[in-house]
Motif scaffolding. Sequence first.
Motif, PDB file in Angstrom:
ATOM      1  N   PHE A  77       6.208   3.426  -2.434  1.00  0.00           N
ATOM      2  CA  PHE A  77       5.044   2.576  -2.206  1.00  0.00           C
ATOM      3  C   PHE A  77       4.801   1.538  -3.302  1.00  0.00           C
ATOM      4  O   PHE A  77       3.811   0.801  -3.223  1.00  0.00           O
ATOM      5  N   ALA A  78       5.646   1.485  -4.330  1.00  0.00           N
ATOM      6  CA  ALA A  78       5.419   0.528  -5.424  1.00  0.00           C
ATOM      7  C   ALA A  78       5.455  -0.905  -4.922  1.00  0.00           C
ATOM      8  O   ALA A  78       4.698  -1.761  -5.402  1.00  0.00           O
ATOM      9  N   GLU A  79       6.311  -1.200  -3.949  1.00  0.00           N
ATOM     10  CA  GLU A  79       6.397  -2.563  -3.412  1.00  0.00           C
ATOM     11  C   GLU A  79       5.171  -2.928  -2.584  1.00  0.00           C
ATOM     12  O   GLU A  79       4.836  -4.099  -2.446  1.00  0.00           O
ATOM     13  N   ILE A  80       4.494  -1.928  -2.045  1.00  0.00           N
ATOM     14  CA  ILE A  80       3.305  -2.187  -1.223  1.00  0.00           C
ATOM     15  C   ILE A  80       2.102  -2.515  -2.105  1.00  0.00           C
ATOM     16  O   ILE A  80       1.376  -3.478  -1.862  1.00  0.00           O
ATOM     17  N   ASN A  81       1.890  -1.688  -3.135  1.00  0.00           N
ATOM     18  CA  ASN A  81       0.753  -1.907  -4.040  1.00  0.00           C
ATOM     19  C   ASN A  81       1.185  -1.447  -5.431  1.00  0.00           C
ATOM     20  O   ASN A  81       1.153  -0.253  -5.732  1.00  0.00           O
ATOM     21  N   ASP A  82       1.573  -2.402  -6.240  1.00  0.00           N
ATOM     22  CA  ASP A  82       2.048  -2.069  -7.584  1.00  0.00           C
ATOM     23  C   ASP A  82       0.925  -1.533  -8.463  1.00  0.00           C
ATOM     24  O   ASP A  82       1.172  -0.764  -9.389  1.00  0.00           O
ATOM     25  N   TRP A 103      -9.577   7.841   0.059  1.00  0.00           N
ATOM     26  CA  TRP A 103      -8.137   8.050   0.166  1.00  0.00           C
ATOM     27  C   TRP A 103      -7.572   7.495   1.482  1.00  0.00           C
ATOM     28  O   TRP A 103      -6.394   7.152   1.554  1.00  0.00           O
ATOM     29  N   THR A 104      -8.420   7.401   2.503  1.00  0.00           N
ATOM     30  CA  THR A 104      -7.918   6.901   3.785  1.00  0.00           C
ATOM     31  C   THR A 104      -7.502   5.431   3.692  1.00  0.00           C
ATOM     32  O   THR A 104      -6.548   5.002   4.367  1.00  0.00           O
ATOM     33  N   SER A 105      -8.201   4.639   2.856  1.00  0.00           N
ATOM     34  CA  SER A 105      -7.810   3.237   2.702  1.00  0.00           C
ATOM     35  C   SER A 105      -6.430   3.124   2.063  1.00  0.00           C
ATOM     36  O   SER A 105      -5.633   2.238   2.424  1.00  0.00           O
ATOM     37  N   ILE A 106      -6.122   4.038   1.130  1.00  0.00           N
ATOM     38  CA  ILE A 106      -4.792   4.050   0.508  1.00  0.00           C
ATOM     39  C   ILE A 106      -3.739   4.436   1.540  1.00  0.00           C
ATOM     40  O   ILE A 106      -2.651   3.843   1.610  1.00  0.00           O
ATOM     41  N   MET A 107      -4.070   5.436   2.376  1.00  0.00           N
ATOM     42  CA  MET A 107      -3.110   5.900   3.374  1.00  0.00           C
ATOM     43  C   MET A 107      -2.843   4.819   4.425  1.00  0.00           C
ATOM     44  O   MET A 107      -1.694   4.571   4.789  1.00  0.00           O
ATOM     45  N   TYR A 108      -3.907   4.159   4.912  1.00  0.00           N
ATOM     46  CA  TYR A 108      -3.720   3.150   5.943  1.00  0.00           C
ATOM     47  C   TYR A 108      -2.917   1.950   5.413  1.00  0.00           C
ATOM     48  O   TYR A 108      -2.177   1.311   6.168  1.00  0.00           O
ATOM     49  N   GLU A 109      -3.048   1.673   4.119  1.00  0.00           N
ATOM     50  CA  GLU A 109      -2.293   0.569   3.530  1.00  0.00           C
ATOM     51  C   GLU A 109      -0.796   0.843   3.576  1.00  0.00           C
ATOM     52  O   GLU A 109       0.008  -0.040   3.891  1.00  0.00           O
ATOM     53  N   THR A 110      -0.401   2.070   3.244  1.00  0.00           N
ATOM     54  CA  THR A 110       1.027   2.406   3.273  1.00  0.00           C
ATOM     55  C   THR A 110       1.529   2.644   4.687  1.00  0.00           C
ATOM     56  O   THR A 110       2.715   2.444   4.973  1.00  0.00           O
ATOM     57  N   GLU A 162       0.929   0.863   7.202  1.00  0.00           N
ATOM     58  CA  GLU A 162       1.320  -0.414   7.801  1.00  0.00           C
ATOM     59  C   GLU A 162       2.806  -0.690   7.608  1.00  0.00           C
ATOM     60  O   GLU A 162       3.439  -1.366   8.432  1.00  0.00           O
ATOM     61  N   VAL A 163       3.388  -0.150   6.531  1.00  0.00           N
ATOM     62  CA  VAL A 163       4.818  -0.327   6.273  1.00  0.00           C
ATOM     63  C   VAL A 163       5.592   0.925   6.681  1.00  0.00           C
ATOM     64  O   VAL A 163       6.669   0.841   7.289  1.00  0.00           O
ATOM     65  N   TYR A 164       5.053   2.085   6.346  1.00  0.00           N
ATOM     66  CA  TYR A 164       5.684   3.366   6.693  1.00  0.00           C
ATOM     67  C   TYR A 164       4.721   4.135   7.606  1.00  0.00           C
ATOM     68  O   TYR A 164       3.806   4.812   7.122  1.00  0.00           O
ATOM     69  N   PRO A 165       4.873   4.044   8.921  1.00  0.00           N
ATOM     70  CA  PRO A 165       3.921   4.682   9.845  1.00  0.00           C
ATOM     71  C   PRO A 165       3.804   6.196   9.653  1.00  0.00           C
ATOM     72  O   PRO A 165       2.750   6.770   9.942  1.00  0.00           O
ATOM     73  N   LEU A 166       4.866   6.851   9.189  1.00  0.00           N
ATOM     74  CA  LEU A 166       4.834   8.305   9.014  1.00  0.00           C
ATOM     75  C   LEU A 166       4.394   8.728   7.613  1.00  0.00           C
ATOM     76  O   LEU A 166       4.520   9.908   7.264  1.00  0.00           O
ATOM     77  N   SER A 167       3.882   7.793   6.835  1.00  0.00           N
ATOM     78  CA  SER A 167       3.469   8.161   5.472  1.00  0.00           C
ATOM     79  C   SER A 167       2.252   9.078   5.455  1.00  0.00           C
ATOM     80  O   SER A 167       1.948   9.670   4.421  1.00  0.00           O
ATOM     81  N   TRP A 168       1.571   9.218   6.599  1.00  0.00           N
ATOM     82  CA  TRP A 168       0.445  10.151   6.652  1.00  0.00           C
ATOM     83  C   TRP A 168       0.893  11.579   6.362  1.00  0.00           C
ATOM     84  O   TRP A 168       0.115  12.406   5.867  1.00  0.00           O
ATOM     85  N   ILE A 169       2.150  11.887   6.673  1.00  0.00           N
ATOM     86  CA  ILE A 169       2.684  13.230   6.365  1.00  0.00           C
ATOM     87  C   ILE A 169       2.670  13.468   4.862  1.00  0.00           C
ATOM     88  O   ILE A 169       2.332  14.568   4.388  1.00  0.00           O
ATOM     89  N   TYR A 170       2.999  12.445   4.105  1.00  0.00           N
ATOM     90  CA  TYR A 170       3.002  12.522   2.637  1.00  0.00           C
ATOM     91  C   TYR A 170       1.617  12.896   2.126  1.00  0.00           C
ATOM     92  O   TYR A 170       1.463  13.792   1.279  1.00  0.00           O
ATOM     93  N   TYR A 171       0.593  12.237   2.639  1.00  0.00           N
ATOM     94  CA  TYR A 171      -0.767  12.462   2.141  1.00  0.00           C
ATOM     95  C   TYR A 171      -1.320  13.816   2.598  1.00  0.00           C
ATOM     96  O   TYR A 171      -1.941  14.539   1.806  1.00  0.00           O
ATOM     97  N   LEU A 172      -1.104  14.149   3.845  1.00  0.00           N
ATOM     98  CA  LEU A 172      -1.659  15.399   4.363  1.00  0.00           C
ATOM     99  C   LEU A 172      -1.026  16.624   3.704  1.00  0.00           C
ATOM    100  O   LEU A 172      -1.725  17.585   3.364  1.00  0.00           O
ATOM    101  N   THR A 173       0.288  16.596   3.519  1.00  0.00           N
ATOM    102  CA  THR A 173       0.928  17.733   2.852  1.00  0.00           C
ATOM    103  C   THR A 173       0.459  17.851   1.395  1.00  0.00           C
ATOM    104  O   THR A 173       0.244  18.961   0.892  1.00  0.00           O
TER     105      THR A 173
END
Length: 284
Positions: free
Chosen positions: A159-164, A186-193, A195-206
């Motif tokens: 996610f560094a390229e999305i929000n450094d 935290w949801t604003s951070i998740m929704y931001e990533t 947009e580029v990685y649709p499955l990144s919600w798995i990262y946050y929930l786990t």
Amino acid sequence: MQASGFLPILKRIDQSKIFQGFVIFVIVVSALSIGAHTYQLPLWLEKSLYILDFAITGFFLFELVIRYMASDSNKAFFSKGWNIFDTVIVIGSLLPVGGSTILLARLLRIFRVLRLVSMVPELRMLINALIKAIPRMAYIGLLMFVIFYIYGAMGSMFFAEINDFLWGDVSIAMLTLFRVSTFESWTSIMYETMEVYPLSWIYYLTFIFLTTFTFLNMMVGAVLDVMSEETQLMREQKQAAFEKQQAEAGIVVEPKPAVATEADIAKLNAKIDELTELLKAQQK
């Protein structure tokens, strides 16, 4: 170290509920006076508070001397950590409020509020449980740090390229994950990533399930486990102190009769049935 005639009197005073209640009252008044010093007060009230502070310090010194003289020996007094704590606080309160020691004296006067913990057994039990739980909590915290580090490194790579600003390196990513674990937007951070990685919600929930739900409950469980042990220990100490007081007063307590268990009752019924059968056989 003390005159034997005064020792029982001093012990009665030290263990008196009225005296202990008055000490707690003075501690509360001391806390209120410390808070009052932070306001802009009239000059006459400021002088009154200084006189009150001097009286409170003198009373604390008087109470500490009584507790010291009521102890069986120097070793018995200083073997208790709370007595050492109270001694440091009271002696520190004797420092004059002025000159180069003004900051230290004011800080020690603020810490006099903590004497409320040393006076109330239930509060002492809570603090002792918290201190004893620290080693267990340290291992849980170490495991949490490992999870934070792994997820922080993964987040920085993806996610560094999305929000450094949030994911620039592993340390910043770990701070971002700490924000996520506290549910601070935290949801604003998740929704931001997402947009580029649709499955990144798995990262946050786990991550949330591991840290916030699992490890936090482990922390609470460790504290509760130690608190139950401390509660049992406090009950045993109260019982031992009560039995000691009765022994000193010459009161003999009869041991409680043993309570029959279900197994004992079953054995007794079996014996009765055997005797009944024998009697019937003899009659025939």
